[in-house]
Design a protein around this motif. Sequence first.
Motif, mmCIF file in Angstrom:
data_model
loop_
_atom_site.group_PDB
_atom_site.id
_atom_site.type_symbol
_atom_site.label_atom_id
_atom_site.label_comp_id
_atom_site.label_asym_id
_atom_site.label_seq_id
_atom_site.Cartn_x
_atom_site.Cartn_y
_atom_site.Cartn_z
ATOM 1 N N GLY A 26 35.526 65.815 36.610
ATOM 2 C CA GLY A 26 36.100 67.627 36.351
ATOM 3 C C GLY A 26 36.727 66.462 34.827
ATOM 4 N N GLY A 27 37.831 67.496 34.437
ATOM 5 C CA GLY A 27 38.623 67.647 33.305
ATOM 6 C C GLY A 27 37.267 67.332 31.736
ATOM 7 N N GLY A 28 38.219 67.382 30.867
ATOM 8 C CA GLY A 28 37.915 67.627 29.142
ATOM 9 C C GLY A 28 38.807 66.800 28.648
ATOM 10 N N LEU A 29 39.688 66.340 29.013
ATOM 11 C CA LEU A 29 41.029 65.522 28.223
ATOM 12 C C LEU A 29 40.465 64.273 28.153
ATOM 13 N N ARG A 30 41.198 63.406 27.334
ATOM 14 C CA ARG A 30 40.543 62.209 27.320
ATOM 15 C C ARG A 30 42.217 61.408 28.368
ATOM 16 N N ILE A 31 41.415 60.573 28.924
ATOM 17 C CA ILE A 31 42.478 60.183 29.853
ATOM 18 C C ILE A 31 43.484 59.328 28.753
ATOM 19 N N ILE A 32 44.897 58.237 29.255
ATOM 20 C CA ILE A 32 45.255 57.833 28.202
ATOM 21 C C ILE A 32 46.021 56.665 28.940
ATOM 22 N N ARG A 33 46.010 56.991 30.363
ATOM 23 C CA ARG A 33 46.364 55.770 31.185
ATOM 24 C C ARG A 33 45.658 56.522 32.802
ATOM 25 N N MET A 34 45.290 55.327 32.699
ATOM 26 C CA MET A 34 45.143 55.131 34.730
ATOM 27 C C MET A 34 46.070 54.335 36.373
ATOM 28 N N GLY A 35 45.937 54.847 37.356
ATOM 29 C CA GLY A 35 46.733 53.654 37.857
ATOM 30 C C GLY A 35 47.157 54.029 39.414
ATOM 31 N N TRP A 36 47.617 52.891 40.326
ATOM 32 C CA TRP A 36 47.623 53.363 41.845
ATOM 33 C C TRP A 36 48.991 53.165 42.351
ATOM 34 N N TYR A 37 49.257 53.734 42.725
ATOM 35 C CA TYR A 37 50.924 54.121 42.870
ATOM 36 C C TYR A 37 50.850 53.911 44.576
ATOM 37 N N ARG A 38 51.787 54.013 45.494
ATOM 38 C CA ARG A 38 52.011 53.720 47.058
ATOM 39 C C ARG A 38 53.057 54.082 47.067
ATOM 40 N N GLU A 46 56.095 54.321 44.281
ATOM 41 C CA GLU A 46 55.991 52.978 44.200
ATOM 42 C C GLU A 46 55.132 52.938 43.145
ATOM 43 N N LEU A 47 54.972 52.154 42.143
ATOM 44 C CA LEU A 47 54.161 51.726 40.619
ATOM 45 C C LEU A 47 53.763 50.748 41.801
ATOM 46 N N VAL A 48 52.176 50.484 41.651
ATOM 47 C CA VAL A 48 51.340 49.672 41.860
ATOM 48 C C VAL A 48 51.274 48.695 40.786
ATOM 49 N N ALA A 49 49.712 49.529 40.128
ATOM 50 C CA ALA A 49 49.772 49.041 38.402
ATOM 51 C C ALA A 49 48.860 49.983 37.999
ATOM 52 N N THR A 50 48.795 49.770 36.404
ATOM 53 C CA THR A 50 48.307 50.945 35.723
ATOM 54 C C THR A 50 47.213 50.205 34.828
ATOM 55 N N ILE A 51 46.455 50.989 34.113
ATOM 56 C CA ILE A 51 45.825 50.398 32.861
ATOM 57 C C ILE A 51 45.526 51.346 32.264
ATOM 58 N N THR A 52 45.726 51.093 30.411
ATOM 59 C CA THR A 52 45.577 51.842 29.250
ATOM 60 C C THR A 52 44.384 52.227 29.119
ATOM 61 N N SER A 53 43.964 53.507 28.505
ATOM 62 C CA SER A 53 42.313 53.381 27.565
ATOM 63 C C SER A 53 42.460 51.931 26.945
ATOM 64 N N GLY A 54 43.257 51.287 26.632
ATOM 65 C CA GLY A 54 43.133 50.498 25.476
ATOM 66 C C GLY A 54 43.073 48.551 26.556
ATOM 67 N N GLY A 55 42.813 49.259 27.953
ATOM 68 C CA GLY A 55 43.063 48.073 28.505
ATOM 69 C C GLY A 55 44.037 47.715 29.118
ATOM 70 N N ILE A 56 45.745 48.162 28.168
ATOM 71 C CA ILE A 56 46.747 47.479 28.743
ATOM 72 C C ILE A 56 46.839 47.371 30.405
#
Length: 116
Positions: A26-38, A46-56
Amino acid sequence: QVQLVESGGGLVQPGGSLRLSCALSGGGLRIIRMGWYRQAPGKQRELVATITSGGITEYGDSVKGRFTISRDNAKNTLTLHMDSLKSEDTAVYYCHTLDSSFFNSWGQGTQVTVSS
Protein backbone atom coordinates in the motif's frame (compact mmCIF):
# COMPACT_ATOMS: atom_id res chain seq x y z
CA GLN A 1 -1.15 4.53 3.95
CA VAL A 2 1.54 1.90 4.17
CA GLN A 3 0.73 -1.44 5.78
CA LEU A 4 3.56 -3.20 7.58
CA VAL A 5 3.56 -6.84 8.64
CA GLU A 6 6.42 -8.21 10.74
CA SER A 7 7.40 -11.85 11.00
CA GLY A 8 10.25 -13.95 12.33
CA GLY A 9 10.06 -13.35 16.05
CA GLY A 10 10.25 -16.13 18.60
CA LEU A 11 12.26 -17.71 21.38
CA VAL A 12 16.01 -18.04 21.04
CA GLN A 13 18.82 -18.92 23.44
CA PRO A 14 21.46 -16.38 24.45
CA GLY A 15 24.16 -16.20 21.82
CA GLY A 16 21.77 -17.33 19.12
CA SER A 17 20.56 -15.63 15.97
CA LEU A 18 17.21 -14.58 14.59
CA ARG A 19 15.99 -12.83 11.48
CA LEU A 20 13.03 -10.47 11.41
CA SER A 21 11.23 -9.49 8.23
CA CYS A 22 8.80 -6.69 7.46
CA ALA A 23 6.59 -6.76 4.38
CA LEU A 24 5.37 -3.43 3.02
CA SER A 25 2.22 -2.88 1.01
CA GLY A 26 0.00 0.00 0.00
CA GLY A 27 0.87 3.67 0.24
CA GLY A 28 1.72 5.93 -2.64
CA LEU A 29 4.48 8.17 -1.42
CA ARG A 30 8.17 7.44 -1.46
CA ILE A 31 9.57 5.80 1.65
CA ILE A 32 12.55 7.83 2.74
CA ARG A 33 13.52 5.82 5.82
CA MET A 34 12.67 2.41 7.20
CA GLY A 35 13.67 0.85 10.45
CA TRP A 36 13.19 -1.29 13.50
CA TYR A 37 12.35 -0.15 17.00
CA ARG A 38 11.79 -2.22 20.10
CA GLN A 39 10.01 -1.91 23.40
CA ALA A 40 10.68 -4.02 26.47
CA PRO A 41 8.21 -4.24 29.35
CA GLY A 42 8.31 -1.10 31.46
CA LYS A 43 10.66 0.68 29.07
CA GLN A 44 10.30 3.27 26.35
CA ARG A 45 10.41 2.34 22.69
CA GLU A 46 13.97 2.63 21.42
CA LEU A 47 15.78 2.71 18.12
CA VAL A 48 17.26 -0.56 16.92
CA ALA A 49 18.29 0.27 13.35
CA THR A 50 17.22 2.40 10.42
CA ILE A 51 18.10 2.57 6.74
CA THR A 52 17.41 5.43 4.35
CA SER A 53 16.31 5.21 0.74
CA GLY A 54 19.95 5.87 -0.14
CA GLY A 55 21.15 2.95 1.95
CA ILE A 56 22.57 4.89 4.90
CA THR A 57 22.23 2.88 8.10
CA GLU A 58 22.07 3.83 11.75
CA TYR A 59 22.16 1.51 14.74
CA GLY A 60 21.36 1.83 18.40
CA ASP A 61 24.48 1.65 20.57
CA SER A 62 23.38 -1.57 22.24
CA VAL A 63 23.10 -3.50 18.96
CA LYS A 64 26.05 -2.17 16.97
CA GLY A 65 28.20 -4.98 15.62
CA ARG A 66 25.53 -7.60 16.33
CA PHE A 67 22.52 -6.57 14.22
CA THR A 68 22.34 -5.82 10.51
CA ILE A 69 19.52 -4.05 8.72
CA SER A 70 18.85 -4.40 5.02
CA ARG A 71 16.09 -3.62 2.56
CA ASP A 72 14.99 -5.10 -0.74
CA ASN A 73 13.22 -2.39 -2.71
CA ALA A 74 12.13 -4.78 -5.45
CA LYS A 75 10.41 -7.07 -2.95
CA ASN A 76 9.27 -4.28 -0.61
CA THR A 77 10.79 -6.00 2.39
CA LEU A 78 12.92 -4.93 5.32
CA THR A 79 15.09 -7.41 7.20
CA LEU A 80 16.89 -7.36 10.53
CA HIS A 81 19.56 -9.98 11.12
CA MET A 82 20.26 -10.36 14.82
CA ASP A 83 23.34 -12.22 16.03
CA SER A 84 24.87 -12.82 19.47
CA LEU A 85 21.51 -12.21 21.08
CA LYS A 86 21.38 -11.30 24.74
CA SER A 87 18.60 -11.48 27.31
CA GLU A 88 18.39 -7.69 27.21
CA ASP A 89 17.36 -7.90 23.54
CA THR A 90 14.05 -9.35 24.68
CA ALA A 91 11.31 -7.00 23.50
CA VAL A 92 8.54 -6.45 21.01
CA TYR A 93 10.12 -5.35 17.74
CA TYR A 94 8.28 -2.91 15.50
CA CYS A 95 8.79 -2.14 11.84
CA HIS A 96 8.61 1.56 10.97
CA THR A 97 8.53 3.69 7.84
CA LEU A 98 8.75 7.41 7.22
CA ASP A 99 7.41 8.64 3.88
CA SER A 100 8.15 11.80 1.92
CA SER A 101 5.29 13.64 3.67
CA PHE A 102 6.94 12.71 6.99
CA PHE A 103 4.10 10.38 7.91
CA ASN A 104 5.07 7.58 10.27
CA SER A 105 3.69 4.07 9.88
CA TRP A 106 4.11 1.20 12.34
CA GLY A 107 3.63 -2.53 12.20
CA GLN A 108 1.82 -4.52 14.87
CA GLY A 109 5.05 -5.81 16.37
CA THR A 110 6.65 -9.21 16.80
CA GLN A 111 7.90 -10.67 20.08
CA VAL A 112 11.55 -11.64 20.48
CA THR A 113 12.46 -13.53 23.64
CA VAL A 114 16.05 -14.40 24.45
CA SER A 115 16.19 -16.96 27.23
CA SER A 116 17.76 -20.27 28.10
